[in-house]
Scaffold this motif. Structure first.
Motif, PDB file in Angstrom:
ATOM      1  N   ASP A   1       0.861  -1.178   0.000  1.00 45.98           N
ATOM      2  CA  ASP A   1       0.000   0.000   0.000  1.00 45.98           C
ATOM      3  C   ASP A   1       0.903   1.235   0.000  1.00 45.98           C
ATOM      4  OD1 ASP A   1      -1.629   2.156   0.637  1.00 45.98           O
ATOM      5  OD2 ASP A   1      -2.775   1.065   2.146  1.00 45.98           O
ATOM      6  N   ARG A   2       0.838   2.032  -1.035  1.00 44.84           N
ATOM      7  CA  ARG A   2       1.724   3.202  -1.160  1.00 44.84           C
ATOM      8  C   ARG A   2       1.545   4.207  -0.035  1.00 44.84           C
ATOM      9  NH1 ARG A   2       2.003   5.030  -7.555  1.00 44.84           N
ATOM     10  NH2 ARG A   2       3.023   3.127  -8.308  1.00 44.84           N
ATOM     11  N   ASN A   3       0.426   4.160   0.642  1.00 43.42           N
ATOM     12  CA  ASN A   3       0.192   5.078   1.749  1.00 43.42           C
ATOM     13  C   ASN A   3       0.692   4.524   3.076  1.00 43.42           C
ATOM     14  OD1 ASN A   3      -1.170   7.131   0.234  1.00 43.42           O
ATOM     15  ND2 ASN A   3      -2.912   5.721   0.084  1.00 43.42           N
ATOM     16  N   ARG A   4       1.448   3.418   3.005  1.00 34.22           N
ATOM     17  CA  ARG A   4       1.939   2.780   4.237  1.00 34.22           C
ATOM     18  C   ARG A   4       3.428   2.454   4.104  1.00 34.22           C
ATOM     19  NH1 ARG A   4      -1.353  -2.329   5.395  1.00 34.22           N
ATOM     20  NH2 ARG A   4      -0.581  -2.018   7.526  1.00 34.22           N
ATOM     21  N   ILE A   5       4.215   3.449   3.678  1.00 32.49           N
ATOM     22  CA  ILE A   5       5.654   3.258   3.499  1.00 32.49           C
ATOM     23  C   ILE A   5       6.412   4.115   4.508  1.00 32.49           C
ATOM     24  CG2 ILE A   5       7.611   3.487   1.915  1.00 32.49           C
ATOM     25  CD1 ILE A   5       5.697   3.023  -0.394  1.00 32.49           C
ATOM     26  N   GLY A   6       7.386   3.492   5.179  1.00 30.99           N
ATOM     27  CA  GLY A   6       8.209   4.195   6.154  1.00 30.99           C
ATOM     28  C   GLY A   6       9.686   3.961   5.909  1.00 30.99           C
ATOM     29  N   LEU A   7      10.513   4.655   6.673  1.00 29.23           N
ATOM     30  CA  LEU A   7      11.975   4.547   6.568  1.00 29.23           C
ATOM     31  C   LEU A   7      12.555   4.229   7.935  1.00 29.23           C
ATOM     32  CD1 LEU A   7      12.829   7.777   4.489  1.00 29.23           C
ATOM     33  CD2 LEU A   7      12.183   5.512   3.622  1.00 29.23           C
ATOM     34  N   LEU A   8      13.653   3.480   7.917  1.00 32.57           N
ATOM     35  CA  LEU A   8      14.432   3.208   9.123  1.00 32.57           C
ATOM     36  C   LEU A   8      15.901   3.398   8.789  1.00 32.57           C
ATOM     37  CD1 LEU A   8      15.039   2.149  11.967  1.00 32.57           C
ATOM     38  CD2 LEU A   8      14.694  -0.170  11.107  1.00 32.57           C
ATOM     39  N   GLY A   9      16.544   4.346   9.445  1.00 33.06           N
ATOM     40  CA  GLY A   9      17.957   4.621   9.206  1.00 33.06           C
ATOM     41  C   GLY A   9      18.790   4.336  10.432  1.00 33.06           C
ATOM     42  N   ILE A  10      19.880   3.610  10.240  1.00 31.40           N
ATOM     43  CA  ILE A  10      20.772   3.232  11.331  1.00 31.40           C
ATOM     44  C   ILE A  10      22.063   4.027  11.209  1.00 31.40           C
ATOM     45  CG2 ILE A  10      21.932   1.292  12.465  1.00 31.40           C
ATOM     46  CD1 ILE A  10      19.967  -0.508  10.736  1.00 31.40           C
ATOM     47  N   CYS A  11      22.552   4.557  12.334  1.00 36.53           N
ATOM     48  CA  CYS A  11      23.814   5.300  12.359  1.00 36.53           C
ATOM     49  C   CYS A  11      23.760   6.438  11.333  1.00 36.53           C
ATOM     50  CB  CYS A  11      24.979   4.338  12.144  1.00 36.53           C
ATOM     51  SG  CYS A  11      26.629   5.053  12.286  1.00 36.53           S
ATOM     52  N   GLY A  12      24.729   6.512  10.429  1.00 34.83           N
ATOM     53  CA  GLY A  12      24.774   7.609   9.474  1.00 34.83           C
ATOM     54  C   GLY A  12      23.573   7.683   8.558  1.00 34.83           C
ATOM     55  N   TRP A  13      22.911   6.557   8.365  1.00 39.31           N
ATOM     56  CA  TRP A  13      21.723   6.586   7.512  1.00 39.31           C
ATOM     57  C   TRP A  13      20.483   7.022   8.278  1.00 39.31           C
ATOM     58  CZ3 TRP A  13      25.742   5.665   4.773  1.00 39.31           C
ATOM     59  CH2 TRP A  13      25.664   5.845   3.404  1.00 39.31           C
ATOM     60  N   GLY A  14      20.614   7.234   9.591  1.00 41.19           N
ATOM     61  CA  GLY A  14      19.542   7.879  10.329  1.00 41.19           C
ATOM     62  C   GLY A  14      19.362   9.307   9.883  1.00 41.19           C
ATOM     63  N   GLY A  15      20.478  10.024   9.740  1.00 39.93           N
ATOM     64  CA  GLY A  15      20.404  11.391   9.231  1.00 39.93           C
ATOM     65  C   GLY A  15      19.891  11.447   7.804  1.00 39.93           C
ATOM     66  N   MET A  16      20.298  10.488   6.981  1.00 35.81           N
ATOM     67  CA  MET A  16      19.809  10.437   5.599  1.00 35.81           C
ATOM     68  C   MET A  16      18.300  10.197   5.568  1.00 35.81           C
ATOM     69  SD  MET A  16      22.750  10.660   3.930  1.00 35.81           S
ATOM     70  CE  MET A  16      24.479  10.145   4.066  1.00 35.81           C
ATOM     71  N   ALA A  17      17.815   9.306   6.451  1.00 37.27           N
ATOM     72  CA  ALA A  17      16.387   9.012   6.486  1.00 37.27           C
ATOM     73  C   ALA A  17      15.581  10.250   6.873  1.00 37.27           C
ATOM     74  CB  ALA A  17      16.109   7.867   7.456  1.00 37.27           C
TER      75      ALA A  17
END
Length: 352
Positions: free
Chosen positions: A132-148
């Motif tokens: 479902d396109r309305n149910r997409i999230g992000l999880l960023g760890i360490c340096g990719w937390g800032g990117m997220a």
């Protein structure tokens, strides 16, 4: 299946079907290797994790990236597989220029392109028939937390973001990672810029690209100190506790992977220039979606999470401090400290 490098610098470096992760394959998920392109035409290679025997055709999906200098076979894959066991479709990807993903030169990072990598992952997830396109999230760890978080500030298709032991890599490279605060003085920062730009002359004159650790030190006399690899072959006597944390994960069997920059190599020496001049999180105050920021109580990086939490404009945000955890404790679950139940409840609540 293997992949032979073509003449296109944006093609994948490899696509390995064998299970070569630092964690075991779960019997509760289906896994397959996938590829997709970002807006720059770079092909990213990723692992897609899907709950086994799922009858649902409107799954919530999460793109997972990080840590900085790691590959999808390490922390991001573990987080992705574990969340897939909890009912999400998840995607752990190798960022541009690293791991199996395309992009030349290798061992490069970019605040713009790596932020785009997250949005490209959203592109991919949103075109899967089960999602479902309305149910997409992000999880960023360490340096990719800032990117997220940076991606969430611009990509309105993202509906929730979590970070774990996040680094703001612009701040880390531009101001030095210190003990709870920035390390560089203004003079130190200028010395680092001079060092990096002097290296540009050397690279252009030699036709080669030098590599060194991205966390650059400046001594009391203003001299820049860098090393030709990210982590040493062996630990020195009485190592700094943070160095030992990273070494014990990346250089030992616990987390070692041959394609991980942090395990085997170093970044391009001049890579920090773009991060020093293009701050991430400049528009964090415009982020209005639900945010969960996770940090270790004893993590040297905790101040990045605390300051990002203050900067984010969302009225639905939470800072979760994991008791007695250091930074690397949240890379894997050896210490049993990853708050996976809290991550599950956060995404189920906000991707419904």
């Amino acid at each position: 299946m293997s992949y032979s490098q073509s003449t296109n610098p944006n093609d994948p470096i490899s696509i390995t079907d064998k299970w070569d992760k630092t964690f075991p394959l779960s019997t509760r998920i289906d896994h397959r290797k996938v590829t997709f392109k970002n807006r720059y035409g770079i092909t990213l290679v990723a692992d897609l994790y899907v709950p086994k025997n799922s009858e649902i055709h409107s799954l919530a999906a999460i793109a997972v990236g990080g840590p900085f200098g790691a590959v999808k076979e390490q922390s991001s894959g573990l987080y992705a597989q574990t969340l897939a066991e909890r009912g999400f479709m998840t995607l752990a990807f190798d960022p541009s220029y690293t791991g199996e993903s395309g992009g030349m030169p290798r061992n490069l990072a970019s605040p713009e392109i790596n932020t785009e990598d997250f949005s490209a992952a959203v592109d991919f997830l949103g075109t899967q028939k089960e999602v479902d396109r309305n149910r997409i999230g992000l999880l960023g760890i360490c340096g990719w937390g800032g990117m997220a978080l940076n991606a969430a500030a611009a990509d309105t298709r993202v509906h929730a973001v979590a970070t774990s032991v996040m680094y703001d890599m612009s701040r880390a490279m531009g101001h030095g990672v210190g003990e709870g605060k920035d390390r560089y003085s203004t003079a130190d920062r200028r010395a680092v810029l001079k060092y990096l730009n002097a290296q540009r002359w050397k690279d252009v004159e030699s036709g080669t690209i030098a590599r060194s650790n991205h966390d650059i030190y400046v001594d009391q006399e203003g001299h820049v100190i860098a090393f030709d690899r990210g982590l040493p072959e062996t630990l020195p006597e009485n190592p700094h506790p943070v160095l030992k944390e990273f070494f014990d994960y990346y250089r030992l069997p616990r987390g070692y992977h041959e394609r991980s920059i942090n395990s085997t190599s170093a970044w391009n020496t001049t890579m920090p220039l773009s991060f020093m001049n293009m701050p991430l999180l400049s528009y964090a105050n415009e982020i209005s979606i639900p945010i969960l920021i996770v940090a270790g109580e004893n993590a040297h990086s905790r101040y990045f999470s605390e300051d990002a939490f203050k900067a984010v404009g969302s009225n639905d945000k939470e800072l979760l401090i994991v008791p007695h955890a250091n930074h690397v404790d949240l890379y894997d679950n050896e210490a049993k400290k990853i708050p996976i139940d809290r991550l599950e409840s956060f995404f189920k609540k906000n991707l419904k």
